[in-house]
Design an enzyme around this catalytic site. Structure first.
Site, PDB file in Angstrom:
ATOM      1  N   GLU A   1      -4.619  -6.948  12.872  1.00 12.57           N
ATOM      2  CA  GLU A   1      -4.068  -6.754  11.532  1.00 12.57           C
ATOM      3  C   GLU A   1      -2.588  -6.391  11.582  1.00 12.57           C
ATOM      4  OE1 GLU A   1      -5.104  -4.047   7.555  1.00 12.57           O
ATOM      5  OE2 GLU A   1      -5.921  -3.492   9.503  1.00 12.57           O
TER       6      GLU A   1
ATOM      7  N   ASP B   1       0.792  -1.228   0.000  1.00 12.35           N
ATOM      8  CA  ASP B   1       0.000   0.000   0.000  1.00 12.35           C
ATOM      9  C   ASP B   1       0.828   1.283   0.000  1.00 12.35           C
ATOM     10  OD1 ASP B   1      -1.742  -2.086   0.300  1.00 12.35           O
ATOM     11  OD2 ASP B   1      -3.062  -1.072   1.682  1.00 12.35           O
TER      12      ASP B   1
END
Length: 845
Positions: free
Chosen positions: A815, A581
């Protein structure tokens, strides 16, 4: 005997002499020449017109042809047979908890399954309506997740709500022709700290999803005793709702009952339908308590949108039946599904029979878990082993079966179009935030699941590769069906065919191949070779797609496509396709970029392609040559090693002199501010970019090490091991941070709305690759063997301890983890690749 010349007379009849006739000849030639040039010009014009028309229609045809390629599936035979998930072929896997996006629910592995599920809400609470159904981080539960789940026949889950705990259990029993029976048991107990026993409403529901019909059977005016139904996959069936008890030996408890029978336009509407049917006109009145009004399902009243024109939903509607039981804790309720084709059923799977079956499945699960991972032999405590069982179980309980169409677009499509309808059996990263398939996540998921059940991995890989198109492209994010799409922001729905994701399925394929070679006659490996044979043509196309569409500017270099193009709004334009990302790349995207992580993925993938081809007896020499070329450490250094930075780096059009600042908007004196554009954070470039190595040190810099491309005696390995252990760079007591603490973009926001993501946080998938690589170099002869082994022991211990500690403190796998405190952050529960902690505990790489 020549041809006789014709005499030409003048107007007075006197013939001209030969000399007198000469001047007229050039005039005739000039005229003829002009005529010929005109004809040529006309002919050329006509030819050009014809050519232009041909070219125009050819271009139209080619554009149409190219536009269709993105939605044209691969021509090779499907890896899976059309009925591979049916009750006839795979009855033991037909029913399952294949709805990871809801707290508790089951469905079959069929396109239009009958679905079952649970909603609940606390009565008499401060909140108006606290209905729970789909997994939402906003529900702020104290924890939920599977404690045990074998991926096949049973599961045990705990859900910690505000002042009570729900335990959901299910057991399946084979029999008949349509997947057999199953029973749920829901147990509710109050927290020890709760001031008084809470009153809870459980809502059990059944919906047909356009295929089949339901009939509600009501007892005592308003108690739904059972639902009977019929569908193509299930035949006739019956779902029985038993009355609540406080345990097997006790009698029934007082409860209030309500039910709803209506039609639903789609599974994504079920929560809204229940909310819009709630009423306060009912009274809860236990024999020894006060009368209190409570909230319950009544008549469904579709919401009225005043002054709003909305397109009519033309989808076929489904039967939807809800059974609500309102009762004070503690209590236990069982729901029984019975297949009409199960004629020789010995007894009902309820009460003591259910308890006995549950205990058998739990014992078998414990035995298989220890045989597979050996954590007890390694000296882990019972609490740590329970934690690792939850990690595996949440991965298995997070397997979903989805059906629908992706939305895709290529450069030849003016607008997004629908991909062919398909099914997908896959694990999901997060039940609350990412309850759908992600291509590069799934490769990591299957690393763990292949150890537990290779058949799950074979089926998941086959489903993914049956989605490949004629170009060799697989959409990287799978959002199949309206229910899945309802959980995804609009900007992430469309998938573009130039965009990749790291090819991590080669991780799982390597595991399957190695297990096959080690145990060719074992029952767990006998289906691997047939799978690889059917998979191979698609695998070839997939590899070739990467090797052609993601090439870089220099021979044997690679570049991720799909970087964010609006550079003015990003501190550093994202590269979602890399999986990392917002990790810092070249500040100004260009075709000159070279990405070191993609180079390493391709070097490593080509080696697995060679192994698979060799195993199948297919030509493997070209893959072997590609692997040797891309793995060549001298080439890797030429393309990506910066001697100044002493690190492997991306290369591109880059400058560090960038910052986000408030946009300057001029407002004339006396003018109202609200009439002018809102100021934004925009990027200011203080010094222009130039082609150079990107001076960001973090996960991307480690890829030659992570994927074991570096030879064990490479001097560059010494630099990487030193930098890994440096607390000012990547080392923390909780794992390796994603970006060096000394980097200018460390923990910097990428836009005014985007918090840092891969800019310092600890991610378990990359840390798993790091531990795996350290284990490899620590067990391979070389000058850095002892250093690698010491780092392996230390990093593995830090990671296991922190993930375990956060699970105990918060009730979740996360996460990512904070590099300063170790605290879990991001979406939760995240038992996708964070569950790789189990493999680190087992030391299975």
């Amino acid at each position: 005997m020549g041809r006789q010349r014709k005499r030409v007379l003048t107007g007075d009849g006197v013939p001209h002499s030969k000399e007198e006739k000469k001047p007229s000849a050039p005039h005739r030639k000039e005229k003829k020449k002009k005529t010929d040039v005109g004809k040529i010009f006309i002919n050329i014009s006509i030819g050009l017109c014809i050519f232009s028309l041909i070219w125009f229609f050819y271009a139209l045809y080619m554009r149409s042809y190219l536009a269709k390629r993105v939605v044209t599936l691969h021509p090779s035979p499907h890896v899976l047979d059309a009925n591979s998930t049916s009750a006839a072929v795979a009855p033991e896997r037909f029913w399952g908890s294949y709805r990871p996006q809801v707290y508790f629910g089951m469905k079959t592995r069929s396109p239009r399954s009958v679905v079952t599920g649970l909603m609940w809400m606390r009565q008499f609470s401060d909140l108006d309506v606290n209905l729970r159904h789909t997994c939402e981080q906003g529900d702020r539960l104290h924890g939920y997740g599977w404690l045990m789940h074998d991926g096949l026949s049973f599961g045990v889950q705990e859900i910690h709500d505000s002042d009570f705990i729900l335990t959901t259990e299910f057991v399946k029993r084979m029999g008949g022709e349509n997947g057999g029976d199953w029973t749920w048991r829901i147990t509710a107990k109050q927290h020890s700290s709760a001031p008084q026993p809470p009153v809870v409403s459980l809502m059990f529901y059944v919906a047909t999803d356009t295929q089949g019909s339901l009939q509600a059977h009501v007892e005592d005016k308003n108690r739904l005793g059972s639902v009977t139904g019929v569908s193509e996959e299930l035949g006739n069936f019956k779902i029985t709702f038993r009355k609540p008890t406080v345990g097997e030996a006790a009698g029934n408890k007082y409860a209030s009952y309500n039910y709803l029978q209506t039609r639903s336009p789609g599974l994504e509407k079920l929560t809204d339908i229940v909310k819009n049917s709630l009423s306060r006109r009912f009274v809860f009145h236990p024999p020894s308590g006060e009368k209190r009004p409570y909230i319950a399902v009544d008549t469904y009243k579709p919401p009225h949108h005043q002054h709003q024109q909305k397109a009519q939903d033309t989808r076929p509607e489904s039967d939807f039946v809800v059974h609500q039981v309102t009762v004070q804790t503690p209590f236990q309720i069982e729901v029984l599904f019975e297949s009409g084709s199960f004629y020789d059923r010995p007894d009902q799977l309820v009460g003591s029979v259910l308890s006995e079956e549950l205990e058998k499945r739990k014992a078998a699960f414990d035995q298989k878990f220890e045989a597979t991972f050996g954590l007890q032999r390694k000296g882990f405590t019972p609490a740590q082993i329970k934690f690792s069982k939850a990690a595996l179980s949440n991965m298995l309980g997070g397997m979903g079966y989805f059906h629908g169409q992706s939305v895709v677009q290529s450069a030849y499509n003016e607008y997004p179009i629908l991909y062919p309808e398909a099914a997908l059996f896959t694990a999901v990263p997060s039940r609350s935030f990412f309850p759908r398939g992600f291509l590069w996540d799934e490769g990591f998921h299957q690393l763990l699941l292949s150890k537990w059940d290779p058949q799950v991995t074979r089926e998941a890989i086959a489903h993914w590769f049956d989605l490949i198109n004629i170009e060799g492209w697989i959409p990287r994010e799978q959002i199949l069906g309206d229910e899945a799409r309802s959980k995804v922001p609009a900007e992430f729905v469309v998938q573009h065919n130039e965009n990749a994701n790291p090819p991590t399925f080669f991780l799982a394929l390597q595991e399957l191949v190695e297990k096959l070679l080690a145990q060719p006659d074992a029952p767990s490996t006998r289906d691997t070779l047939p799978l690889l044979r059917r998979l191979y043509p698609r695998l070839q196309s997939w590899f070739e797609w990467y090797n052609t569409t993601q090439t870089g500017p220099l021979p044997n270099s690679y570049r991720w496509r799909g970087r964010d193009k609006d550079t003015n709004l990003f501190l550093n334009p994202k590269t979602l396709t890399s999986g990392l990302d917002d990790y810092p790349r070249a500040s100004h995207p260009s075709t000159d970029e070279r990405h070191v992580d993609l180079h390493c993925w391709m070097a490593w993938a080509s080696g697995i392609m060679a192994s698979v081809a060799r195993l199948l007896g297919e030509p493997h020499q070209e893959y072997e040559r590609t692997h040797l070329t891309l793995s060549d450490n001298d080439l890797l250094s030429q393309l990506h090693w910066s001697e100044n930075l002493r690190a492997f780096c991306d290369y591109g059009n880059h400058t560090q002199a960038v910052s986000l600042q408030q946009e300057k908007v001029y407002v004339p004196p006396g003018q109202p501010r609200h009439q002018f554009p809102v100021t934004r954070l925009v990027r200011y470039v203080r010094r222009g970019p130039k082609l150079q190595y990107v001076n960001a040190f973090g996960y991307v810099s480690l890829f030659p090490f992570l994927l074991q491309i570096l030879v064990p005696d490479s001097p560059k390995l010494e630099h990487i091991l030193r930098d890994i252990r440096d607390p000012d760079r990547l080392w923390t007591p909780y794992g390796l941070r994603s970006l060096s603490r000394t980097d200018p973009l460390y923990m910097k926001r990428n836009t005014e709305h985007d918090a840092p993501y891969w800019r310092g946080a600890i991610w378990i998938n990359i840390n798993y690759l790091a531990v795996r690589a350290l284990h490899h170099y620590g067990n391979t002869e070389g000058p850095y063997r002892e250093k690698a082994n010491a780092l392996y022991q230390e990093l593995r211990t830090n990671l296991i301890n922190n993930v375990y500690r956060q699970y105990v403190e918060t009730g979740y796998f996360w996460e990512q983890y904070n590099d300063s405190t170790g605290r879990g952050q991001g979406s939760h529960p995240f038992t996708g690749w964070s569950a790789l902690t189990v493999l680190m505990m087992a030391e299975q790489y």
